[in-house]
Design a protein around this motif. Sequence first.
Motif, PDB file in Angstrom:
ATOM      1  N   UNK A  17       0.834  -1.206   0.000  1.00  0.00           N
ATOM      2  CA  UNK A  17       0.000   0.000   0.000  1.00  0.00           C
ATOM      3  C   UNK A  17       0.866   1.253   0.000  1.00  0.00           C
ATOM      4  N   UNK A  18       0.393   2.278  -0.674  1.00  0.00           N
ATOM      5  CA  UNK A  18       1.030   3.587  -0.570  1.00  0.00           C
ATOM      6  C   UNK A  18       0.806   4.077   0.866  1.00  0.00           C
ATOM      7  N   UNK A  19       1.838   4.711   1.452  1.00  0.00           N
ATOM      8  CA  UNK A  19       1.751   5.108   2.862  1.00  0.00           C
ATOM      9  C   UNK A  19       1.519   6.613   2.993  1.00  0.00           C
ATOM     10  N   UNK A  49       5.345   6.005  -1.985  1.00  0.00           N
ATOM     11  CA  UNK A  49       5.125   4.798  -2.786  1.00  0.00           C
ATOM     12  C   UNK A  49       6.281   3.848  -2.486  1.00  0.00           C
ATOM     13  N   UNK A  50       6.057   2.805  -1.695  1.00  0.00           N
ATOM     14  CA  UNK A  50       7.164   1.947  -1.261  1.00  0.00           C
ATOM     15  C   UNK A  50       7.557   0.895  -2.298  1.00  0.00           C
ATOM     16  N   UNK A  51       6.817   0.829  -3.392  1.00  0.00           N
ATOM     17  CA  UNK A  51       7.064  -0.232  -4.379  1.00  0.00           C
ATOM     18  C   UNK A  51       8.201   0.142  -5.315  1.00  0.00           C
ATOM     19  N   UNK A  85       9.530   4.103  -5.139  1.00  0.00           N
ATOM     20  CA  UNK A  85      10.148   4.437  -3.846  1.00  0.00           C
ATOM     21  C   UNK A  85      10.239   5.940  -3.608  1.00  0.00           C
ATOM     22  N   UNK A  86       9.229   6.664  -4.099  1.00  0.00           N
ATOM     23  CA  UNK A  86       9.335   8.110  -3.978  1.00  0.00           C
ATOM     24  C   UNK A  86       8.357   8.651  -2.933  1.00  0.00           C
ATOM     25  N   UNK A  87       8.721   9.781  -2.330  1.00  0.00           N
ATOM     26  CA  UNK A  87       7.866  10.424  -1.344  1.00  0.00           C
ATOM     27  C   UNK A  87       7.469  11.797  -1.856  1.00  0.00           C
TER      28      UNK A  87
END
Length: 185
Positions: A17-19, A49-51, A85-87
Amino acid sequence: MFMLSMILFWIIISPSNVKFRVTDASLTQFNLTNNNLYYNFKVNITVRNPNNNIIVYYRRITAIAWYKDNEFGWMSLTTFDQGHKNTTFLHAVFEGHSVLKLKAKQLGEYKEETSVGVYEDLAVDLDLRIRTKYGRFKSGRFNPPVVQCGSLRVPLISSGKIAPPFSVKKCSTGSFFVDRDAESG
Ligand SMILES: *[C@@H]1O[C@H](CO)[C@@H](O)[C@H](O)[C@H]1NC(C)=O
Ligand SMILES: *[C@@H]1O[C@H](CO)[C@@H](O)[C@H](O)[C@H]1NC(C)=O
Ligand SMILES: *[C@@H]1O[C@H](CO)[C@@H](O)[C@H](O)[C@H]1NC(C)=O
């Protein structure tokens, strides 16, 4: 057949899931007079996005503000694309006035919170419409479950008062990559 292959596809990739996290929130106005709420409510939210194999394209972001389960404001946020993997930082500013009819108990709480200078049970929902991309596969547009950032304790920042530090709150997302409309249908 198409739905089944979509479902299998997501089971195989099993994206995380996106956090969403609320990192800061403040009020500079929160005045309830004769069922009219005058508000200025600012919220900072980080979206991660942790993916490492999925790109998320946010096509609609509506932020909705609540006080003790009563909706009082909403706004659209600028859409963006989010790589692996971006915030991303979001900043929502709810400003204006609306009719707010609190129950007797809630009105009592409002008055008490006003005297303390910190309001309880504020919340922000994010209603999203997204597309996703995995390798060369790009999904259609769909609505993930509503992201809920609840139980926020938010200080009223008035001149001469120092606001207590805000403690970071995680938001709940449900299964982010599942279309909430398909799920309920
Ligand atoms: C949110 O972030 C902005 C920019 O970093 C900052 O100026 C502001 O104080 C933060 N907090 C709120 C509640 O807006
Ligand atoms: C709230 O609004 C009322 C009516 O406009 C005003 O009389 C009152 O002073 C305001 N209170 C605060 C704390 O701003
Ligand atoms: C992550 O975001 C930053 C800032 O927006 C951008 O410069 C960078 O290219 C992004 N990385 C990926 C992998 O998308």
